[in-house]
Design a protein around this motif. Structure first.
Motif, mmCIF file in Angstrom:
data_model
loop_
_atom_site.group_PDB
_atom_site.id
_atom_site.type_symbol
_atom_site.label_atom_id
_atom_site.label_comp_id
_atom_site.label_asym_id
_atom_site.label_seq_id
_atom_site.Cartn_x
_atom_site.Cartn_y
_atom_site.Cartn_z
ATOM 1 N N GLU A 59 0.731 -1.228 0.106
ATOM 2 C CA GLU A 59 -0.051 -0.086 -0.089
ATOM 3 C C GLU A 59 0.821 1.313 -0.184
ATOM 4 O O GLU A 59 0.662 2.147 -0.753
ATOM 5 C CB GLU A 59 -0.845 0.135 1.182
ATOM 6 C CG GLU A 59 -2.184 -1.001 1.141
ATOM 7 C CD GLU A 59 -2.856 -1.132 2.381
ATOM 8 O OE1 GLU A 59 -4.140 -1.612 2.100
ATOM 9 O OE2 GLU A 59 -2.247 -1.037 3.568
ATOM 10 N N ILE A 60 1.987 1.149 0.706
ATOM 11 C CA ILE A 60 2.775 2.381 1.029
ATOM 12 C C ILE A 60 3.531 2.714 -0.666
ATOM 13 O O ILE A 60 3.492 3.807 -0.929
ATOM 14 C CB ILE A 60 3.963 2.198 1.872
ATOM 15 C CG1 ILE A 60 3.289 2.286 3.138
ATOM 16 C CG2 ILE A 60 5.161 3.454 1.782
ATOM 17 C CD1 ILE A 60 4.273 1.917 4.362
ATOM 18 N N GLY A 62 2.043 1.988 -3.359
ATOM 19 C CA GLY A 62 0.922 2.417 -4.369
ATOM 20 C C GLY A 62 0.653 3.748 -4.072
ATOM 21 O O GLY A 62 0.599 4.452 -5.012
ATOM 22 N N ILE A 63 0.751 4.293 -2.568
ATOM 23 C CA ILE A 63 0.462 5.477 -2.687
ATOM 24 C C ILE A 63 1.461 6.464 -3.262
ATOM 25 O O ILE A 63 1.128 7.815 -3.592
ATOM 26 C CB ILE A 63 -0.054 6.088 -0.850
ATOM 27 C CG1 ILE A 63 -0.447 7.462 -0.902
ATOM 28 C CG2 ILE A 63 1.391 5.783 -0.035
ATOM 29 C CD1 ILE A 63 -1.850 7.581 -1.362
ATOM 30 N N HIS A 64 2.853 6.166 -2.816
ATOM 31 C CA HIS A 64 3.976 7.022 -3.719
ATOM 32 C C HIS A 64 3.520 6.892 -5.111
ATOM 33 O O HIS A 64 3.829 8.034 -5.547
ATOM 34 C CB HIS A 64 5.216 6.211 -3.239
ATOM 35 C CG HIS A 64 5.719 6.502 -1.956
ATOM 36 N ND1 HIS A 64 5.926 7.814 -1.517
ATOM 37 C CD2 HIS A 64 5.933 5.703 -0.815
ATOM 38 C CE1 HIS A 64 6.406 7.841 0.012
ATOM 39 N NE2 HIS A 64 6.509 6.728 0.263
ATOM 40 N N ALA A 65 3.413 5.942 -5.629
ATOM 41 C CA ALA A 65 2.911 5.882 -7.183
ATOM 42 C C ALA A 65 1.836 6.754 -7.648
ATOM 43 O O ALA A 65 2.122 7.418 -8.787
ATOM 44 C CB ALA A 65 2.992 4.512 -7.843
ATOM 45 N N ASP A 155 -4.320 2.564 -6.917
ATOM 46 C CA ASP A 155 -3.215 2.153 -5.919
ATOM 47 C C ASP A 155 -3.270 3.237 -4.980
ATOM 48 O O ASP A 155 -2.278 3.362 -4.183
ATOM 49 C CB ASP A 155 -1.850 2.069 -6.674
ATOM 50 C CG ASP A 155 -1.436 3.246 -7.413
ATOM 51 O OD1 ASP A 155 -2.363 4.028 -7.671
ATOM 52 O OD2 ASP A 155 -0.492 3.133 -8.237
ATOM 53 N N GLY A 156 -4.058 4.166 -4.494
ATOM 54 C CA GLY A 156 -4.080 5.182 -3.703
ATOM 55 C C GLY A 156 -4.974 6.290 -3.917
ATOM 56 O O GLY A 156 -5.600 6.558 -4.725
ATOM 57 N N THR A 157 -4.999 6.969 -2.737
ATOM 58 C CA THR A 157 -6.120 8.176 -2.667
ATOM 59 C C THR A 157 -5.126 9.387 -2.354
ATOM 60 O O THR A 157 -4.579 9.411 -1.462
ATOM 61 C CB THR A 157 -7.197 7.840 -1.525
ATOM 62 O OG1 THR A 157 -8.025 6.650 -1.619
ATOM 63 C CG2 THR A 157 -8.111 9.191 -1.283
ATOM 64 N N THR A 158 -5.704 10.403 -3.179
ATOM 65 C CA THR A 158 -4.916 11.689 -2.733
ATOM 66 C C THR A 158 -5.843 12.756 -2.231
ATOM 67 O O THR A 158 -7.018 12.839 -2.759
ATOM 68 C CB THR A 158 -4.223 12.375 -4.189
ATOM 69 O OG1 THR A 158 -5.023 12.631 -5.199
ATOM 70 C CG2 THR A 158 -3.274 10.831 -4.742
ATOM 71 N N ASP A 159 -5.382 13.916 -1.674
ATOM 72 C CA ASP A 159 -6.164 15.003 -1.060
ATOM 73 C C ASP A 159 -5.079 16.087 -0.972
ATOM 74 O O ASP A 159 -4.054 15.856 -0.265
ATOM 75 C CB ASP A 159 -6.530 14.643 0.354
ATOM 76 C CG ASP A 159 -7.350 15.776 0.875
ATOM 77 O OD1 ASP A 159 -7.492 16.752 0.357
ATOM 78 O OD2 ASP A 159 -7.836 15.584 2.021
ATOM 79 N N GLY A 225 -7.784 6.991 3.650
ATOM 80 C CA GLY A 225 -8.009 5.499 2.966
ATOM 81 C C GLY A 225 -7.123 5.392 2.000
ATOM 82 O O GLY A 225 -6.820 6.276 1.280
ATOM 83 N N HIS A 226 -7.105 4.182 1.609
ATOM 84 C CA HIS A 226 -6.196 3.564 0.520
ATOM 85 C C HIS A 226 -7.205 3.069 -0.446
ATOM 86 O O HIS A 226 -7.873 2.028 -0.338
ATOM 87 C CB HIS A 226 -5.295 2.470 1.110
ATOM 88 C CG HIS A 226 -4.259 2.142 0.052
ATOM 89 N ND1 HIS A 226 -3.153 2.723 -0.339
ATOM 90 C CD2 HIS A 226 -4.329 1.199 -0.934
ATOM 91 C CE1 HIS A 226 -2.516 2.245 -1.064
ATOM 92 N NE2 HIS A 226 -3.163 1.166 -1.761
ATOM 93 N N PHE A 227 -7.284 4.146 -1.275
ATOM 94 C CA PHE A 227 -8.351 3.648 -2.418
ATOM 95 C C PHE A 227 -9.774 3.458 -1.846
ATOM 96 O O PHE A 227 -10.229 2.691 -2.180
ATOM 97 C CB PHE A 227 -7.997 2.445 -3.437
ATOM 98 C CG PHE A 227 -9.063 2.507 -4.709
ATOM 99 C CD1 PHE A 227 -9.391 3.488 -5.182
ATOM 100 C CD2 PHE A 227 -9.525 1.212 -5.138
ATOM 101 C CE1 PHE A 227 -10.633 3.424 -6.449
ATOM 102 C CE2 PHE A 227 -10.183 1.155 -6.101
ATOM 103 C CZ PHE A 227 -10.961 2.429 -6.717
ATOM 104 N N LEU A 228 -9.976 4.439 -0.640
ATOM 105 C CA LEU A 228 -11.163 4.563 0.082
ATOM 106 C C LEU A 228 -11.499 5.719 0.303
ATOM 107 O O LEU A 228 -11.461 6.705 -0.528
ATOM 108 C CB LEU A 228 -10.965 3.531 1.256
ATOM 109 C CG LEU A 228 -11.061 1.926 1.080
ATOM 110 C CD1 LEU A 228 -10.310 1.084 2.324
ATOM 111 C CD2 LEU A 228 -12.383 1.448 0.914
ATOM 112 N N ASN A 229 -12.095 5.950 1.515
ATOM 113 C CA ASN A 229 -12.680 7.353 2.055
ATOM 114 C C ASN A 229 -11.469 8.240 2.240
ATOM 115 O O ASN A 229 -10.459 7.880 2.633
ATOM 116 C CB ASN A 229 -13.275 7.161 3.583
ATOM 117 C CG ASN A 229 -14.188 6.089 3.236
ATOM 118 O OD1 ASN A 229 -15.220 6.293 2.683
ATOM 119 N ND2 ASN A 229 -14.299 5.281 4.274
#
Length: 348
Positions: A59-60, A62-65, A155-159, A225-229
């Protein structure tokens, strides 16, 4: 085993378990009432939320990508915005649409993580503003545009929030912008012992504006969240107490702001990953790794208000952003990013 959502009452009524864990703050009365009378109810927090909040290595990665692709889209957008505003044909809504366009072109893009907040000048002071055809205003080459947006990638959620100087600013706008940046950097640089709660760190982000008798009434940080809220607990960084400690693998926002009704709003937001920082007195220590990749607008900064350490943090962050994003940009975009990420000390 998985059951249809509509079967929950029947399932709870017929449950053969001796006891059931239930969080009263998250359970409605109808569901609670459906539980078999012979079943012992234990009240407490669900262990699921905490295990979701702590990212595994996959997951980590994924969020970096996802952050890298999101950053590329944002750079393309910011370059476009800088060129488009002086022409005088853009509004809050058209800027929102253009940003969506750039993000949608990225691989693994699945949609926006929430409705974009694009607030120009006094609209930026409305914390959860959303432009409508009735409120939409043209963007002019002066004042601030507050842009809070995010995307869902597989692979991840951004804000991310950036407050962008579209042109000439008042001294008050520059001062407020610099104070918020100081608070953002103070929190980003935090090092803290294991067992620290978000409420214990919140003051770092607020102190620069508290010293000017200003405050903001939303939280400084929420879990993502990770591809979530896009808002997902159980951790938070805010003034009110939350017993959940910050743990390695948690992704949380860092977003101090200040809002002056009828004038302007400012917020600078990156997402941070809690990581280990080695052993020390009385145990292990943790710190934040800023994972959002996007330049922070330098046009509103009063350089003299930043300490040498704060300036160094910003210069290092911008160097990192340029290194990560430039390979995915064309020559013109790279040149724009190079200038946007140039050292504050040498920037004119």
């Amino acid at each position: 085993s998985i059951h249809n959502y509509g079967e929950i009452k029947q399932f709870l009524h017929n449950i053969k378990a001796q006891s059931i864990l239930l969080n009263p703050a998250k359970t409605n009365y109808a569901t609670y009432s459906a539980i078999c009378p012979d079943c012992r109810i234990i009240e407490g927090a669900s262990p699921v939320a905490l295990s979701k909040a702590i990212r595994n290595e996959r997951e980590i990665d994924g969020i970096h990508a996802a952050m890298q692709r999101d950053g590329v889209a944002l750079v393309k957008f910011l370059k476009w915005l800088e060129e488009a505003v002086p022409a005088g044909n853009e509004t809050e809504i058209s800027a929102d649409r253009k940003l969506h366009e750039f993000r949608a072109a990225q691989p693994l893009y699945m949609g926006e993580s929430f409705d974009t907040i694009a607030g120009y000048k006094e609209h930026g002071a409305i914390v959860h503003y959303e432009a409508t055809p009735e409120t939409d205003v043209p963007l002019k080459p002066k004042g601030f545009l507050l842009l809070d947006s995010g995307a869902q990638y597989l692979d991840g959620t951004t804000d991310i929030t950036r407050t962008i100087a579209l042109g000439e600013l008042t001294e008050e706008e520059k001062t407020d912008y610099t104070l918020i940046l100081k608070g953002h950097i103070n929190l980003a640089m935090a090092v803290f012992p294991e067992g620290t709660r978000g409420a214990q760190l919140d003051v770092l982000a607020r102190m620069p504006i508290w010293q000017h008798h200003m405050n903001f009434l939303h939280g400084t940080g929420h879990g993502v969240g990770h591809f979530l809220n896009v808002h997902e607990g159980p951790q938070s960084i805010r003034m009110n107490e939350n017993p959940i400690t910050l743990q390695p693998g948690m992704v949380t926002s860092n977003e101090p702001g200040v809002y002056k009704a009828g004038s302007h709003g400012i917020r600078t937001e990156n997402l941070v990953l809690t990581v280990k920082d080695g052993e020390g007195m009385f145990g292990n220590y943790l710190k934040f790794e800023t994972i959002t990749l996007c330049p922070i607008c330098k046009k509103g900064i009063i350089k003299e208000m930043l300490t040498a350490e704060e300036t160094a943090w910003l210069d290092n962050y911008h160097r990192h952003v340029y290194e990560k994003l430039s390979p995915s940009l064309n020559e013109e975009e790279r040149e724009w990013l190079k200038e946007a990420c140039s050292k504050l000390t040498t920037n004119h």
